[in-house]
Design a protein around this motif. Structure first.
Motif, PDB file in Angstrom:
ATOM      1  N   ALA A   1      46.255  15.514  35.446  1.00  0.00           N
ATOM      2  CA  ALA A   1      46.416  16.907  35.021  1.00  0.00           C
ATOM      3  C   ALA A   1      45.388  17.790  35.717  1.00  0.00           C
ATOM      4  CB  ALA A   1      46.265  17.022  33.506  1.00  0.00           C
ATOM      5  N   ASN A   2      45.803  18.986  36.099  1.00  0.00           N
ATOM      6  CA  ASN A   2      44.949  19.951  36.785  1.00  0.00           C
ATOM      7  C   ASN A   2      44.283  20.847  35.752  1.00  0.00           C
ATOM      8  OD1 ASN A   2      43.899  22.178  38.152  1.00  0.00           O
ATOM      9  ND2 ASN A   2      45.577  22.315  39.608  1.00  0.00           N
ATOM     10  N   PHE A   3      42.977  20.665  35.558  1.00  0.00           N
ATOM     11  CA  PHE A   3      42.198  21.500  34.640  1.00  0.00           C
ATOM     12  C   PHE A   3      41.302  22.470  35.411  1.00  0.00           C
ATOM     13  CE2 PHE A   3      43.241  17.839  31.957  1.00  0.00           C
ATOM     14  CZ  PHE A   3      43.650  18.468  30.788  1.00  0.00           C
ATOM     15  N   TRP A   4      41.602  22.690  36.690  1.00  0.00           N
ATOM     16  CA  TRP A   4      40.853  23.628  37.532  1.00  0.00           C
ATOM     17  C   TRP A   4      41.625  24.916  37.718  1.00  0.00           C
ATOM     18  CZ3 TRP A   4      36.013  23.600  39.734  1.00  0.00           C
ATOM     19  CH2 TRP A   4      35.777  24.502  40.783  1.00  0.00           C
ATOM     20  N   GLY A   5      42.925  24.798  37.823  1.00  0.00           N
ATOM     21  CA  GLY A   5      43.792  25.949  38.066  1.00  0.00           C
ATOM     22  C   GLY A   5      44.176  26.048  39.530  1.00  0.00           C
ATOM     23  N   GLY A   6      45.239  26.770  39.790  1.00  0.00           N
ATOM     24  CA  GLY A   6      45.698  26.945  41.162  1.00  0.00           C
ATOM     25  C   GLY A   6      46.428  25.717  41.681  1.00  0.00           C
ATOM     26  N   ARG A   7      46.370  25.525  42.989  1.00  0.00           N
ATOM     27  CA  ARG A   7      47.091  24.439  43.633  1.00  0.00           C
ATOM     28  C   ARG A   7      46.386  23.091  43.439  1.00  0.00           C
ATOM     29  NH1 ARG A   7      50.548  26.236  48.158  1.00  0.00           N
ATOM     30  NH2 ARG A   7      50.818  28.492  47.950  1.00  0.00           N
ATOM     31  N   THR A   8      47.128  22.034  43.671  1.00  0.00           N
ATOM     32  CA  THR A   8      46.611  20.669  43.552  1.00  0.00           C
ATOM     33  C   THR A   8      46.615  20.015  44.923  1.00  0.00           C
ATOM     34  OG1 THR A   8      47.393  20.412  41.281  1.00  0.00           O
ATOM     35  CG2 THR A   8      47.012  18.393  42.544  1.00  0.00           C
ATOM     36  N   TYR A   9      45.475  19.418  45.289  1.00  0.00           N
ATOM     37  CA  TYR A   9      45.390  18.736  46.584  1.00  0.00           C
ATOM     38  C   TYR A   9      46.067  17.368  46.497  1.00  0.00           C
ATOM     39  CZ  TYR A   9      43.533  16.610  50.810  1.00  0.00           C
ATOM     40  OH  TYR A   9      43.421  15.981  52.030  1.00  0.00           O
ATOM     41  N   VAL A  10      46.973  17.129  47.436  1.00  0.00           N
ATOM     42  CA  VAL A  10      47.666  15.849  47.547  1.00  0.00           C
ATOM     43  C   VAL A  10      47.350  15.264  48.917  1.00  0.00           C
ATOM     44  CG1 VAL A  10      49.891  14.666  47.531  1.00  0.00           C
ATOM     45  CG2 VAL A  10      49.523  16.636  46.029  1.00  0.00           C
ATOM     46  N   HIS A  11      46.797  14.061  48.935  1.00  0.00           N
ATOM     47  CA  HIS A  11      46.392  13.450  50.206  1.00  0.00           C
ATOM     48  C   HIS A  11      47.576  13.378  51.176  1.00  0.00           C
ATOM     49  CE1 HIS A  11      44.056  11.023  52.938  1.00  0.00           C
ATOM     50  NE2 HIS A  11      45.023  10.109  52.979  1.00  0.00           N
ATOM     51  N   GLY A  12      47.333  13.866  52.383  1.00  0.00           N
ATOM     52  CA  GLY A  12      48.354  13.842  53.420  1.00  0.00           C
ATOM     53  C   GLY A  12      49.320  15.004  53.382  1.00  0.00           C
ATOM     54  N   LYS A  13      49.276  15.801  52.304  1.00  0.00           N
ATOM     55  CA  LYS A  13      50.208  16.936  52.173  1.00  0.00           C
ATOM     56  C   LYS A  13      49.496  18.278  51.989  1.00  0.00           C
ATOM     57  CE  LYS A  13      53.934  14.141  50.193  1.00  0.00           C
ATOM     58  NZ  LYS A  13      54.863  13.979  49.049  1.00  0.00           N
ATOM     59  N   GLY A  14      48.202  18.233  51.684  1.00  0.00           N
ATOM     60  CA  GLY A  14      47.458  19.473  51.474  1.00  0.00           C
ATOM     61  C   GLY A  14      47.546  19.949  50.031  1.00  0.00           C
ATOM     62  N   SER A  15      47.267  21.243  49.821  1.00  0.00           N
ATOM     63  CA  SER A  15      47.253  21.830  48.475  1.00  0.00           C
ATOM     64  C   SER A  15      48.638  22.366  48.135  1.00  0.00           C
ATOM     65  CB  SER A  15      46.211  22.944  48.394  1.00  0.00           C
ATOM     66  OG  SER A  15      44.907  22.410  48.586  1.00  0.00           O
ATOM     67  N   LEU A  16      49.179  21.884  47.039  1.00  0.00           N
ATOM     68  CA  LEU A  16      50.553  22.218  46.663  1.00  0.00           C
ATOM     69  C   LEU A  16      50.603  22.851  45.275  1.00  0.00           C
ATOM     70  CD1 LEU A  16      52.299  18.882  47.713  1.00  0.00           C
ATOM     71  CD2 LEU A  16      52.046  20.965  49.084  1.00  0.00           C
ATOM     72  N   PRO A  17      51.530  23.792  45.044  1.00  0.00           N
ATOM     73  CA  PRO A  17      51.729  24.322  43.693  1.00  0.00           C
ATOM     74  C   PRO A  17      52.542  23.325  42.862  1.00  0.00           C
ATOM     75  CG  PRO A  17      53.228  25.397  45.230  1.00  0.00           C
ATOM     76  CD  PRO A  17      52.366  24.468  46.048  1.00  0.00           C
ATOM     77  N   LEU A  18      51.899  22.694  41.895  1.00  0.00           N
ATOM     78  CA  LEU A  18      52.559  21.672  41.086  1.00  0.00           C
ATOM     79  C   LEU A  18      52.548  22.074  39.612  1.00  0.00           C
ATOM     80  CD1 LEU A  18      51.039  18.401  42.630  1.00  0.00           C
ATOM     81  CD2 LEU A  18      53.204  19.516  43.218  1.00  0.00           C
TER      82      LEU A  18
END
Length: 293
Positions: free
Chosen positions: A74-91
């Motif tokens: 779970a993202n408790f930072w806010g904004g996009r989530t970094y996915v290895h090999g794909k970069g930061s994605l809106p999830l």
């Protein structure tokens, strides 16, 4: 203070009859910002604001808060989530930190229990948080922020970051202070060190922002842990810093366990030099913690 139009609830921290910080303990922000309690504005004794909340460059930066990019997925930072090999994605994986109950609520000490809830409404973590305002001298006060996290799931839970997933230098997550200004009017220093390049990723006992703007101010973040977390520091695109829980590897919390941390931040009027900063660090070490009423 309760505003029925926005559902926001705040409580002040006060010293000598002056409000030095507002704690937004029940925020009303979009889910994509990972709603969580935060301090804003935090002010010097002269009234200068030293925090920013929801700035245009990073809407999910909420003054002074406790935020992690990944806790159990779970993202408790806010904004996009970094996915290895794909970069930061809106999830659709944003969590929320929800106030559960007050333990102490006075002018100078706020303590409460929070629940960290994932996007599927699973309760992942229980937190106990204690925030206190401590007087130092005529130009400075200290914000004492302590927290302990407890894994509520039956399995080990990973607290992670983009740095732990392969993005070099992006191990952010934990206590984080978003400050106003930028590199053009701010000097970043630590004990015997000057410049972000020397402090980013270091385990220096303290880190300071010196702002030389029209109403100068100084912030000194003091890491009170015996084994200190590395500093995450930014100054070019925005000004912010905090000790990182998962710099290059996840922090794994066993069931019922989790990290405990304490960060004390000196909030001072004036663009203070290294000697004055060291004196304030010493004053923090010598001053007693406020009593809970």
């Amino acid at each position: 203070m309760h505003d029925p139009n926005t559902l926001v609830q705040t409580v002040p921290l006060m010293l000598g009859g002056r409000t030095v910080a507002e704690y937004v303990w029940r925020p009303h922000v979009p889910n994509t910002l990972s709603p969580r309690p935060f301090l804003h504005p935090v002010r010097t004794l002269a009234g200068t604001a030293v925090t920013e909340a929801m700035p245009p460059d990073h809407l999910h930066h909420l003054g002074v808060s406790l935020a992690v990019p990944d806790a159990g997925g779970a993202n408790f930072w806010g904004g996009r989530t970094y996915v290895h090999g794909k970069g930061s994605l809106p999830l659709p994986n944003h969590g929320v930190q929800r106030h559960h109950r007050w333990e102490t609520r006075t002018d100078t000490v706020l303590a409460h229990e929070l629940h960290w809830i994932g996007p599927d409404r699973t309760m992942l973590l229980r937190e106990r948080r204690r925030i206190a305002a401590r007087p130092l001298d005529h130009r400075a006060w200290a914000l004492d922020f302590r927290y302990s996290l407890h894994n509520l799931t039956p399995e080990p839970l990973d607290i992670s970051s983009p740095g732990a997933k392969g993005r070099t230098g992006a191990g952010y997550g934990g206590f984080f202070w978003r400050a106003p200004g930028g590199e053009s009017d701010t000097t970043v220093l630590g004990p015997g060190l000057t410049g972000i390049e020397h402090l980013h990723g270091s385990t220096a006992p303290w880190l300071a922002f010196r702002n030389s703007g029209p109403t100068p101010w100084t912030l000194v973040l003091i890491n009170r842990q015996a084994e200190r977390d590395p500093w995450f520091v930014r100054g070019a695109d925005y000004l912010g810093a905090g000790p990182a829980l998962a710099w290059t590897a996840p922090l794994t919390a066993a069931p019922g366990e989790g990290p405990r941390r304490r960060i004390i931040t000196v909030v001072a009027d004036g663009d203070l030099g290294p000697r004055a900063i060291e004196d304030l660090v010493d004053a923090v070490a010598a001053s007693p913690a406020p009593r809970e009423a």
